[in-house]
Write an enzyme that holds these catalytic residues in place. Sequence first.
Site, PDB file in Angstrom:
ATOM      1  N   HIS A   1      24.418 -31.962 -41.957  1.00  0.00           N
ATOM      2  CA  HIS A   1      25.374 -32.914 -42.418  1.00  0.00           C
ATOM      3  C   HIS A   1      24.666 -32.993 -43.668  1.00  0.00           C
ATOM      4  O   HIS A   1      23.681 -33.844 -44.116  1.00  0.00           O
ATOM      5  CB  HIS A   1      25.002 -34.385 -41.449  1.00  0.00           C
ATOM      6  CG  HIS A   1      25.716 -35.398 -42.167  1.00  0.00           C
ATOM      7  ND1 HIS A   1      26.842 -35.863 -41.391  1.00  0.00           N
ATOM      8  CD2 HIS A   1      25.599 -36.362 -43.255  1.00  0.00           C
ATOM      9  CE1 HIS A   1      27.368 -37.095 -42.098  1.00  0.00           C
ATOM     10  NE2 HIS A   1      26.688 -37.138 -43.419  1.00  0.00           N
TER      11      HIS A   1
ATOM     12  N   ASN B   1      29.996 -37.264 -48.818  1.00  0.00           N
ATOM     13  CA  ASN B   1      30.121 -36.060 -48.114  1.00  0.00           C
ATOM     14  C   ASN B   1      30.653 -34.806 -48.596  1.00  0.00           C
ATOM     15  O   ASN B   1      31.528 -34.845 -49.166  1.00  0.00           O
ATOM     16  CB  ASN B   1      30.967 -36.469 -46.663  1.00  0.00           C
ATOM     17  CG  ASN B   1      30.229 -37.567 -45.797  1.00  0.00           C
ATOM     18  OD1 ASN B   1      29.028 -37.359 -45.644  1.00  0.00           O
ATOM     19  ND2 ASN B   1      30.899 -38.709 -45.734  1.00  0.00           N
TER      20      ASN B   1
ATOM     21  N   HIS C   1      25.449 -33.572 -47.990  1.00  0.00           N
ATOM     22  CA  HIS C   1      26.152 -34.614 -49.048  1.00  0.00           C
ATOM     23  C   HIS C   1      26.134 -33.757 -50.408  1.00  0.00           C
ATOM     24  O   HIS C   1      25.242 -32.783 -50.825  1.00  0.00           O
ATOM     25  CB  HIS C   1      25.220 -35.965 -49.234  1.00  0.00           C
ATOM     26  CG  HIS C   1      25.772 -36.824 -48.248  1.00  0.00           C
ATOM     27  ND1 HIS C   1      25.373 -38.113 -48.311  1.00  0.00           N
ATOM     28  CD2 HIS C   1      26.203 -36.744 -46.917  1.00  0.00           C
ATOM     29  CE1 HIS C   1      25.690 -38.498 -47.110  1.00  0.00           C
ATOM     30  NE2 HIS C   1      26.321 -37.773 -46.277  1.00  0.00           N
TER      31      HIS C   1
ATOM     32  N   ARG D   1      34.723 -42.175 -39.470  1.00  0.00           N
ATOM     33  CA  ARG D   1      33.532 -43.053 -39.201  1.00  0.00           C
ATOM     34  C   ARG D   1      32.757 -42.925 -40.545  1.00  0.00           C
ATOM     35  O   ARG D   1      32.950 -44.132 -41.231  1.00  0.00           O
ATOM     36  CB  ARG D   1      32.686 -42.367 -38.086  1.00  0.00           C
ATOM     37  CG  ARG D   1      31.662 -43.434 -37.543  1.00  0.00           C
ATOM     38  CD  ARG D   1      30.493 -43.569 -38.316  1.00  0.00           C
ATOM     39  NE  ARG D   1      29.705 -42.117 -38.687  1.00  0.00           N
ATOM     40  CZ  ARG D   1      28.568 -42.251 -39.370  1.00  0.00           C
ATOM     41  NH1 ARG D   1      28.501 -43.246 -40.373  1.00  0.00           N
ATOM     42  NH2 ARG D   1      28.131 -41.084 -39.712  1.00  0.00           N
ATOM     43  N   ASP D   2      32.143 -42.281 -41.037  1.00  0.00           N
ATOM     44  CA  ASP D   2      31.337 -41.978 -42.217  1.00  0.00           C
ATOM     45  C   ASP D   2      32.206 -42.459 -43.572  1.00  0.00           C
ATOM     46  O   ASP D   2      31.530 -43.259 -44.247  1.00  0.00           O
ATOM     47  CB  ASP D   2      30.701 -40.644 -42.362  1.00  0.00           C
ATOM     48  CG  ASP D   2      29.632 -40.526 -43.465  1.00  0.00           C
ATOM     49  OD1 ASP D   2      29.608 -41.255 -44.455  1.00  0.00           O
ATOM     50  OD2 ASP D   2      28.630 -39.820 -43.194  1.00  0.00           O
TER      51      ASP D   2
ATOM     52  N   CYS E   1      28.394 -42.497 -49.217  1.00  0.00           N
ATOM     53  CA  CYS E   1      27.912 -43.387 -50.510  1.00  0.00           C
ATOM     54  C   CYS E   1      27.842 -42.404 -51.859  1.00  0.00           C
ATOM     55  O   CYS E   1      26.746 -41.882 -52.333  1.00  0.00           O
ATOM     56  CB  CYS E   1      26.583 -43.648 -50.540  1.00  0.00           C
ATOM     57  SG  CYS E   1      26.219 -44.542 -48.771  1.00  0.00           S
TER      58      CYS E   1
HETATM   59 ZN    ZN Z   1      27.209 -38.372 -44.680  1.00  0.00          ZN
END
Ligand code: ZN
Length: 309
Positions: free
Chosen positions: A212, A254, A214, A14-15, A245
């Site tokens: 979550h 991520n 990054h 997904r991400d 991103c």
């Molecule tokens: Zn993320």
Amino acid sequence: MKTPDVHISEVGPRDGLQSVKATMPTADKFRWIDALAAAGLREIEVGSFVPAKLLPQMADVAEVVRHALALTAQHPDLTVMALVPNRRGAEAALAAGVRKVTLPVSASEAHSLANVRKTRGQMVAELREVAALRNERAPGVVVEVGLSTAFGCTLQGQVPEDEVIALAVACVDAGVDEVGLSDTTGMANPAQVRRLFTRLRAELGDKAGAAHMHNTRGLGLANCLAAYDVGVRAFDSSLGGLGGCPYAPGASGNVVTEDLVFMFEAMGVSTGVDIHKLIAAREPLTAGLPGEPVYGMTPEAGLPKGWLL
Ligand code: ZN
């Protein structure tokens, strides 16, 4: 099999896939998700229920959910989850049979207005509707919120910690089961992660959700470890660090699942994931997205001599 010490939620399909320009063909998504499940991941965010004209990469999401759900015959511990931006997306996701939905809610008002053209208050009202819909149509489904920009925002800069915590409490009051914190912009540092997750856990108890993180500025794993140290046991990451991103060349967006699993397993903290099979799951990913950069120090360096797991 015993429950692993930490729960890793793989967000790559997904991400990751929604952040890259190319669209992975459906058959390749199937192969990739098969490989992730075979590696022992117990939660996979397989897609996003958004209009295909906004995100063509997710046009096949219902089909991907169906495929992933079929895997649960073989992998009964697997939770198939999807992102839904609103009630309409939640309706489609519940109809498709997902077991968990996650909604992004911006901790920063500026990010919320820019991203979903809604205030934070309007998003909480949307959550209340999604929770009610779940209660009515699929009571077993878990509703999660990830508070994006919880550690800082590229538009407004600092996000006051009191506002983050107040919003998390409002989400739970709206009927949400788990509220996690997302470092959407890669601005978090370990001291801040400790502080904010400590407060979140004190306020929400067992409804405090995943970290979550990054890796935009190289602190992804340090921030995961900081969260672990204050009691967090659920983490989002993506295979090959896909998505999130990535702004800085050479750095993933991520947190890389392979490196996260390596860190925990090396510490003696079980993840339930077979790291050899996890690294092998990079093959269907790169085959389905030719030319797309993937990251990860552990797969590059290989496992250390004497590694027994
Ligand atoms: Zn993320």
